[in-house]
Design a protein around this motif. Sequence first.
Motif, PDB file in Angstrom:
ATOM      1  N   VAL A 169       0.839  -1.237  -0.011  1.00 55.70           N
ATOM      2  CA  VAL A 169       0.014   0.004   0.034  1.00 55.70           C
ATOM      3  C   VAL A 169       0.776   1.301  -0.028  1.00 55.70           C
ATOM      4  CG1 VAL A 169      -1.642   1.371   1.273  1.00 55.70           C
ATOM      5  CG2 VAL A 169      -1.864  -1.211   1.230  1.00 55.70           C
ATOM      6  N   PHE A 170       0.790   2.234  -0.922  1.00 55.94           N
ATOM      7  CA  PHE A 170       1.287   3.203  -1.156  1.00 55.94           C
ATOM      8  C   PHE A 170       1.092   4.338  -0.158  1.00 55.94           C
ATOM      9  CE2 PHE A 170       2.555   1.006  -4.987  1.00 55.94           C
ATOM     10  CZ  PHE A 170       3.781   1.253  -5.325  1.00 55.94           C
ATOM     11  N   GLU A 171       1.918   5.254   0.357  1.00 54.92           N
ATOM     12  CA  GLU A 171       1.873   6.479   1.142  1.00 54.92           C
ATOM     13  C   GLU A 171       1.655   7.529   0.152  1.00 54.92           C
ATOM     14  OE1 GLU A 171       4.482   6.360   4.255  1.00 54.92           O
ATOM     15  OE2 GLU A 171       3.229   4.886   5.489  1.00 54.92           O
ATOM     16  N   ASN A 172       2.946   7.747  -0.769  1.00 48.87           N
ATOM     17  CA  ASN A 172       2.892   8.793  -1.666  1.00 48.87           C
ATOM     18  C   ASN A 172       3.314   8.292  -2.975  1.00 48.87           C
ATOM     19  OD1 ASN A 172       2.560  11.490   0.015  1.00 48.87           O
ATOM     20  ND2 ASN A 172       4.075  10.132   1.071  1.00 48.87           N
ATOM     21  N   TYR A 183       6.160   5.574  -2.883  1.00 50.90           N
ATOM     22  CA  TYR A 183       6.903   5.091  -1.532  1.00 50.90           C
ATOM     23  C   TYR A 183       5.763   4.348  -0.820  1.00 50.90           C
ATOM     24  CZ  TYR A 183       9.636   5.185   2.943  1.00 50.90           C
ATOM     25  OH  TYR A 183      10.274   4.920   4.076  1.00 50.90           O
ATOM     26  N   PHE A 184       6.121   3.246  -0.228  1.00 51.31           N
ATOM     27  CA  PHE A 184       5.201   2.413   0.234  1.00 51.31           C
ATOM     28  C   PHE A 184       5.501   2.000   2.053  1.00 51.31           C
ATOM     29  CE2 PHE A 184       8.303  -0.469  -1.599  1.00 51.31           C
ATOM     30  CZ  PHE A 184       8.558  -1.273  -0.653  1.00 51.31           C
ATOM     31  N   VAL A 191       3.553  -3.988  -6.617  1.00 49.09           N
ATOM     32  CA  VAL A 191       2.051  -4.331  -7.170  1.00 49.09           C
ATOM     33  C   VAL A 191       1.408  -3.668  -6.193  1.00 49.09           C
ATOM     34  CG1 VAL A 191       0.098  -5.843  -7.446  1.00 49.09           C
ATOM     35  CG2 VAL A 191       2.464  -6.506  -8.112  1.00 49.09           C
ATOM     36  N   PRO A 192       0.360  -2.461  -6.485  1.00 50.84           N
ATOM     37  CA  PRO A 192      -0.333  -1.816  -5.567  1.00 50.84           C
ATOM     38  C   PRO A 192      -1.393  -2.738  -5.016  1.00 50.84           C
ATOM     39  CG  PRO A 192      -0.628  -1.049  -7.779  1.00 50.84           C
ATOM     40  CD  PRO A 192       0.390  -1.945  -8.125  1.00 50.84           C
ATOM     41  N   LEU A 193      -1.664  -2.550  -3.837  1.00 56.42           N
ATOM     42  CA  LEU A 193      -2.777  -3.045  -2.989  1.00 56.42           C
ATOM     43  C   LEU A 193      -3.765  -2.226  -2.710  1.00 56.42           C
ATOM     44  CD1 LEU A 193      -0.829  -5.484  -0.374  1.00 56.42           C
ATOM     45  CD2 LEU A 193      -1.757  -5.953  -2.368  1.00 56.42           C
ATOM     46  N   HIS A 194      -5.013  -2.665  -2.802  1.00 54.58           N
ATOM     47  CA  HIS A 194      -6.081  -1.827  -1.941  1.00 54.58           C
ATOM     48  C   HIS A 194      -5.815  -1.262  -0.779  1.00 54.58           C
ATOM     49  CE1 HIS A 194     -10.016  -0.313  -0.842  1.00 54.58           C
ATOM     50  NE2 HIS A 194     -10.534  -0.380  -2.099  1.00 54.58           N
ATOM     51  N   PRO A 195      -5.987   0.034  -0.382  1.00 50.70           N
ATOM     52  CA  PRO A 195      -5.548   0.552   0.956  1.00 50.70           C
ATOM     53  C   PRO A 195      -6.177  -0.469   2.156  1.00 50.70           C
ATOM     54  CG  PRO A 195      -7.151   2.139  -0.191  1.00 50.70           C
ATOM     55  CD  PRO A 195      -6.540   1.024  -1.176  1.00 50.70           C
TER      56      PRO A 195
END
Length: 327
Positions: A135-138, A159-160, A209-213
């Motif tokens: 999960v990305f923060e920015n 940035y995760f 790989v982006p995950l759902h928050p």
Amino acid sequence: MKKNEFAVVLASDNRGVLPLSVTIFSLLNTAGPETFYKIYVLSDGIDGENRNSLERMASRFECRLEFIDVSGILEDHDFPHTEQWPVPAWGRVFIPELLKEEKGNILYLDIDVLVCRDLTELFGTDMSGKAVGVVFENFSKPGSHFNERLEMPLTCTGYFNSGVLLMNVDVFREKNLVTAVLDYAFSHRDRLTCPDQDALNGALCELTVPLHPRWNWHDGLTRRILKNDPRERFWRGVTPRQAVEAALEPGILHYQGVHKPWRYNWRYEGERYERAMREADLLHGPLPGRTLPAILKKHLYKPVYRMTRNKILKLQKQFEKEDGQCS
């Protein structure tokens, strides 16, 4: 035999046994009838009494619990480990080497998280040959606090947060990524502010790989929804729709920051954590730290959270209305 068998890794020393216990309880207590968890605890000196306590709690569920000693894991590596960033914090980096018998996706969790639902959906994430789901923060952008400091190219997504990592250990092994992270940590050691997290970001930034928050959510993000403009496309790496979904139905809550929920404080999601502590038989009586100033602060924040929830529900109705117009 259960249909879904998943490996989950946590790391702790004796100081973290209470939150470690709550996290493990929440993981097992929310497991679906077809889910079986193999839980590995990377231990930096967890003593026999605490191990026995964890094993007794886990025995209430159908699972496997195993301790792996990592107390000497940094002996051959000159890394910055301090009281704030201890040996267990680096343990996640070594997971592909420590669990040689495991293949595919392995989930790493910090011990200050609470699992709120069965994780079959998360484990089913299509990794598409990438190394880690996060999960990305920015997002990356010129002049960001991480792109320049960590020499992360703008082609990286962003940035995760490393408190929840869905690790494709096959890719880690194929690409020798444990060594890549360690090499990065050594070469950038003077630039690391969150040492293990920075090193993982710098070395793996183009393999994510982006995950759902919902899989790494905290109530600070929920509260921030009150300030965010719903017309904006993204709120710190997630869409407004994703933020609303995560706030209403989190999968994993991450209690980031200094105000931890095993002590009384004003944070809204601390109440959910306290319920889990009592269900796990880990809390008898009030939470420690219940002082008059803390109680007053909690009451002062209640209107903020009410306004936040009202905005979230309003946005949910707006999104449902938009979906109805599109169907």
